[in-house]
Design a protein around this motif. Sequence first.
Motif, PDB file in Angstrom:
ATOM      1  N   HIS A   1      -3.303   5.062  -1.512  1.00 11.48           N
ATOM      2  CA  HIS A   1      -3.074   3.893  -2.372  1.00 11.48           C
ATOM      3  C   HIS A   1      -4.138   3.754  -3.461  1.00 11.48           C
ATOM      4  CE1 HIS A   1      -5.548   2.079   0.936  1.00 11.48           C
ATOM      5  NE2 HIS A   1      -6.106   1.438  -0.058  1.00 11.48           N
ATOM      6  N   ARG A   2      -5.257   4.443  -3.320  1.00 12.26           N
ATOM      7  CA  ARG A   2      -6.287   4.424  -4.362  1.00 12.26           C
ATOM      8  C   ARG A   2      -6.220   5.679  -5.219  1.00 12.26           C
ATOM      9  NH1 ARG A   2      -9.015  -0.537  -4.929  1.00 12.26           N
ATOM     10  NH2 ARG A   2      -9.521  -1.349  -2.878  1.00 12.26           N
TER      11      ARG A   2
ATOM     12  N   LEU B   1      -8.429  -9.483   0.560  1.00  7.32           N
ATOM     13  CA  LEU B   1      -9.593  -9.124   1.371  1.00  7.32           C
ATOM     14  C   LEU B   1     -10.806  -9.956   0.955  1.00  7.32           C
ATOM     15  CD1 LEU B   1      -9.165  -5.244   1.527  1.00  7.32           C
ATOM     16  CD2 LEU B   1      -8.383  -6.980   3.133  1.00  7.32           C
TER      17      LEU B   1
ATOM     18  N   LEU C   1      -4.763  -6.096  -2.618  1.00  6.72           N
ATOM     19  CA  LEU C   1      -5.971  -6.215  -1.793  1.00  6.72           C
ATOM     20  C   LEU C   1      -6.871  -7.378  -2.224  1.00  6.72           C
ATOM     21  CD1 LEU C   1      -6.842  -2.499  -1.017  1.00  6.72           C
ATOM     22  CD2 LEU C   1      -5.488  -4.127   0.286  1.00  6.72           C
TER      23      LEU C   1
ATOM     24  N   ARG D   1       0.392  -2.481  -7.639  1.00  4.73           N
ATOM     25  CA  ARG D   1      -0.899  -2.856  -8.222  1.00  4.73           C
ATOM     26  C   ARG D   1      -1.879  -3.180  -7.089  1.00  4.73           C
ATOM     27  NH1 ARG D   1      -3.674  -7.241 -10.719  1.00  4.73           N
ATOM     28  NH2 ARG D   1      -4.685  -6.574 -12.644  1.00  4.73           N
ATOM     29  N   ILE D   2      -2.666  -2.175  -6.710  1.00  2.00           N
ATOM     30  CA  ILE D   2      -3.557  -2.285  -5.552  1.00  2.00           C
ATOM     31  C   ILE D   2      -4.534  -3.456  -5.682  1.00  2.00           C
ATOM     32  CG2 ILE D   2      -5.367  -1.060  -4.255  1.00  2.00           C
ATOM     33  CD1 ILE D   2      -2.461  -0.046  -3.831  1.00  2.00           C
ATOM     34  N   GLU D   3      -5.038  -3.680  -6.878  1.00  5.57           N
ATOM     35  CA  GLU D   3      -5.984  -4.787  -7.083  1.00  5.57           C
ATOM     36  C   GLU D   3      -5.392  -6.122  -6.623  1.00  5.57           C
ATOM     37  OE1 GLU D   3      -9.191  -4.993  -8.128  1.00  5.57           O
ATOM     38  OE2 GLU D   3      -9.290  -2.814  -8.197  1.00  5.57           O
ATOM     39  N   SER D   4      -4.101  -6.334  -6.942  1.00  6.93           N
ATOM     40  CA  SER D   4      -3.473  -7.599  -6.557  1.00  6.93           C
ATOM     41  C   SER D   4      -3.183  -7.633  -5.069  1.00  6.93           C
ATOM     42  CB  SER D   4      -2.164  -7.808  -7.324  1.00  6.93           C
ATOM     43  OG  SER D   4      -2.428  -7.923  -8.701  1.00  6.93           O
TER      44      SER D   4
ATOM     45  N   TYR E   1     -12.461  -7.943  -6.898  1.00  7.71           N
ATOM     46  CA  TYR E   1     -11.253  -7.816  -7.711  1.00  7.71           C
ATOM     47  C   TYR E   1     -11.647  -7.300  -9.087  1.00  7.71           C
ATOM     48  CZ  TYR E   1      -7.105  -9.310 -10.311  1.00  7.71           C
ATOM     49  OH  TYR E   1      -5.999  -9.358 -11.113  1.00  7.71           O
TER      50      TYR E   1
ATOM     51  N   LEU F   1       0.834  -1.221   0.000  1.00  7.81           N
ATOM     52  CA  LEU F   1       0.000   0.000   0.000  1.00  7.81           C
ATOM     53  C   LEU F   1       0.856   1.253   0.000  1.00  7.81           C
ATOM     54  CD1 LEU F   1      -2.926  -0.842   2.476  1.00  7.81           C
ATOM     55  CD2 LEU F   1      -2.871  -1.022  -0.014  1.00  7.81           C
TER      56      LEU F   1
ATOM     57  N   TRP G   1     -15.409  -6.102  -1.125  1.00 12.12           N
ATOM     58  CA  TRP G   1     -14.253  -5.915  -2.003  1.00 12.12           C
ATOM     59  C   TRP G   1     -14.390  -6.848  -3.196  1.00 12.12           C
ATOM     60  CZ3 TRP G   1     -13.941  -5.480   3.232  1.00 12.12           C
ATOM     61  CH2 TRP G   1     -13.329  -4.325   3.733  1.00 12.12           C
TER      62      TRP G   1
ATOM     63  N   TYR H   1      -5.163   4.729   7.400  1.00 11.47           N
ATOM     64  CA  TYR H   1      -4.675   6.107   7.506  1.00 11.47           C
ATOM     65  C   TYR H   1      -5.165   6.890   8.714  1.00 11.47           C
ATOM     66  CZ  TYR H   1      -3.408   5.187   2.670  1.00 11.47           C
ATOM     67  OH  TYR H   1      -2.882   4.629   1.548  1.00 11.47           O
TER      68      TYR H   1
END
Lengths: 437, 437
Positions: B297-298, A402, A399, A394-397, B410, A388, B408, B380
Amino acid sequence: MSFRTAALRAARHTNAKNRLPLARASTRAYSTPPSRPNSSSWRQQLATSFAVGLAGTLGYRYFSQEKSQVQCDGAPLVEAIDTHGYPWSPVDALEKDDPQNPMRIRMATWVKSLQDHIVNTMEEIESSVEPNSFSPSPEAPKFLRDTWIRKEGGEGSSCVLAGGRVFEKAGINVSIVHGMLPPRAQKAMLPDHPSLPEPTDTKPFFATGLSIVIHPRNPHIPTVHLNYRYFEIENPADPSKPVTWWFGGGSDLTPSYLVEEDCVHFHKELKKACDKHDEKYWPDFKEACDKYFFITHRGESRGVGGIFFDDLTTSSPINQGGAQPKTQEDLFNFVKDASGAFLPAYVPIVYKHLARTWTDEERRWQQLRRGRYVEFNLVYDRGTKFGLHTPGARIESILMSLPETARWEYMTPVGADGSNSPEEELQKVLKTPREWV
Amino acid sequence: MSFRTAALRAARHTNAKNRLPLARASTRAYSTPPSRPNSSSWRQQLATSFAVGLAGTLGYRYFSQEKSQVQCDGAPLVEAIDTHGYPWSPVDALEKDDPQNPMRIRMATWVKSLQDHIVNTMEEIESSVEPNSFSPSPEAPKFLRDTWIRKEGGEGSSCVLAGGRVFEKAGINVSIVHGMLPPRAQKAMLPDHPSLPEPTDTKPFFATGLSIVIHPRNPHIPTVHLNYRYFEIENPADPSKPVTWWFGGGSDLTPSYLVEEDCVHFHKELKKACDKHDEKYWPDFKEACDKYFFITHRGESRGVGGIFFDDLTTSSPINQGGAQPKTQEDLFNFVKDASGAFLPAYVPIVYKHLARTWTDEERRWQQLRRGRYVEFNLVYDRGTKFGLHTPGARIESILMSLPETARWEYMTPVGADGSNSPEEELQKVLKTPREWV
């Protein structure tokens, strides 16, 4: 007794003993799995693997078909499950290893092959179940297979299944990255990796790993996690002799309901893989797992543990004092055995509970447990935090781990102290990790 | 036009324009609210407040009942909503303030009274709606009011509503704590609080605050958050003269669907409270809010902003250069106005969308947005992090801010770039914060 018979008997028994009215009218019936490669064909493949000198990695076992006791909770014993000849061992993965290659290539090849094998196995499980309300299509759900290229160097492959018949969300990801590591990034790794030389300048690095998180729908099937990785600081003058390198990894089980026999089975498989290589591994890595997967602010573990290790090199303290010094090959063989133990450790538990129905209350508890899973992953997990805070990651990978759905209740009555419920039973174990084997 | 008429018109209009089949067969109808204190009675109370010298804090306004335009999205204009005489202003809260008391007592009294008033208002909203599938009881849902004592000093009061007709989860919490602050803890506060003297030894401290998070069920009603706090390092020799003190606070709006008029209304109310005290406050605190509630991160904001400030003292740079120096009383009056603006900023938006129905797809998007809310809060948010890492902290209260349910996916297709959807519209605004007023 075949698995089908055992499962149906288990389902009947479960219906009778459910503490609360069933949430769904119909039992998701377990159907006879489609034909799979039979035992003799995979044994042939296994023989081929031996022929190419990989005997050291073949510690996987198959479950005896003779035992037919039924456990007190009404499900068949994990070890009594008929595998229908489907290979738990990643035979194809073993075949692809070439000892002539440098370790970074061998580890990358291993994790890619193991990824394939595990994805295929999970798809087999999906196809063994009739279409249901979650996935009504007659075609069995498949993983979305997605590859990506890292601008700075490297590649990855994400295999994600969402909306399955059995799995609510499953991610089985490989990454193979390389690039330049600035001194600041090396410094940040130092506390966890004492084998890293004191950072002075930017260094080329290589990292590869396999990461798995599987969240089933059924609250009686545990969530499972695996992560194995190899890291090296490269030597530009001689790529075959890295400046430093290490392995890290482990896998752990996160049930919503405690079934002691499942925990024992899962840990036994991992212990066997450890014991084959060093008797010190199991107690050390089991303890490290309990310590790592701990939600400090809740005072409880994320799950019932497994194994965890990091910064494993030939010079690690745990590898000292043996009859003869460990080689990189020894550690790679251990990593192959430990990660290869994933399927025999987990899949029988999935099959065992596949036919069980569940109540709204059981689903609610599972959702609350998933809330804890989210808390651990976002607040404590080093990999997630590192990801993070890495620009361009690559945030998708990251997270993917979750769950699809999670829940938080203020002062929830579910599993409350003194409720004498199966939910409280789980929580007690999470507060005091056990020795399962 | 009364609110009831406007709301029913809005509901009809909304049904006709829904992009997807309605998820639920029946519209949750808005019924005439039960009788509330009428305008003249609260005006009387207001007069009493003036009499005790609190005129400076009475900047709250009431929405005109004359306007009756209907906005393009089919809901009544926020400002056209008939309040039925219910007081947005925390009149009772104002009455309890006694300028003779030290600030820590006055602020604690303020947050407790405001908590009461907001809890009562939210219960009014719940009781204004017919029983529905979420809360089928004929009795309107009430907050669970729960007080706790801190062993080390202080107390707290948590008011939480779960499973409401309108609100899925709402927490309105007050804490009033005091004790000894070791130098290490003071050092940890230094970066955020430059007004803190260089820590040398353990110091007595006092802290009080009000913290609100409200997650409605209806995806057309935004989530809202508020937090106001007062902190001081005490002077044991003279409790009326703390060594240092500051105020912090703010509130912000997190919609799942963008309704520009709502954002404008919410920001206008906050701007008005700011402008009354200092013209520099609004631009500064609005920008600080956009900066603080950012999910790095987003690459997007948590919501559409509001105001945020911390470490506000008479010597803060923003309080320099005015015609005359600010007093602690000035800052307290600002804090009262800003926190008191919560109800007029938020409640009309709730009433406006109360009668709207929603689709499964809209609910799914709301759940995905709540996943982002969880990410922000666990990764955060300073308050949450501080709480989670404080041994003995009351985790239930700290994590009260998390939504009841989150999701969540993907590579979710919902709101994808180029989908030209209302979901994408929101995301665009989250990526580029706007000036709403």
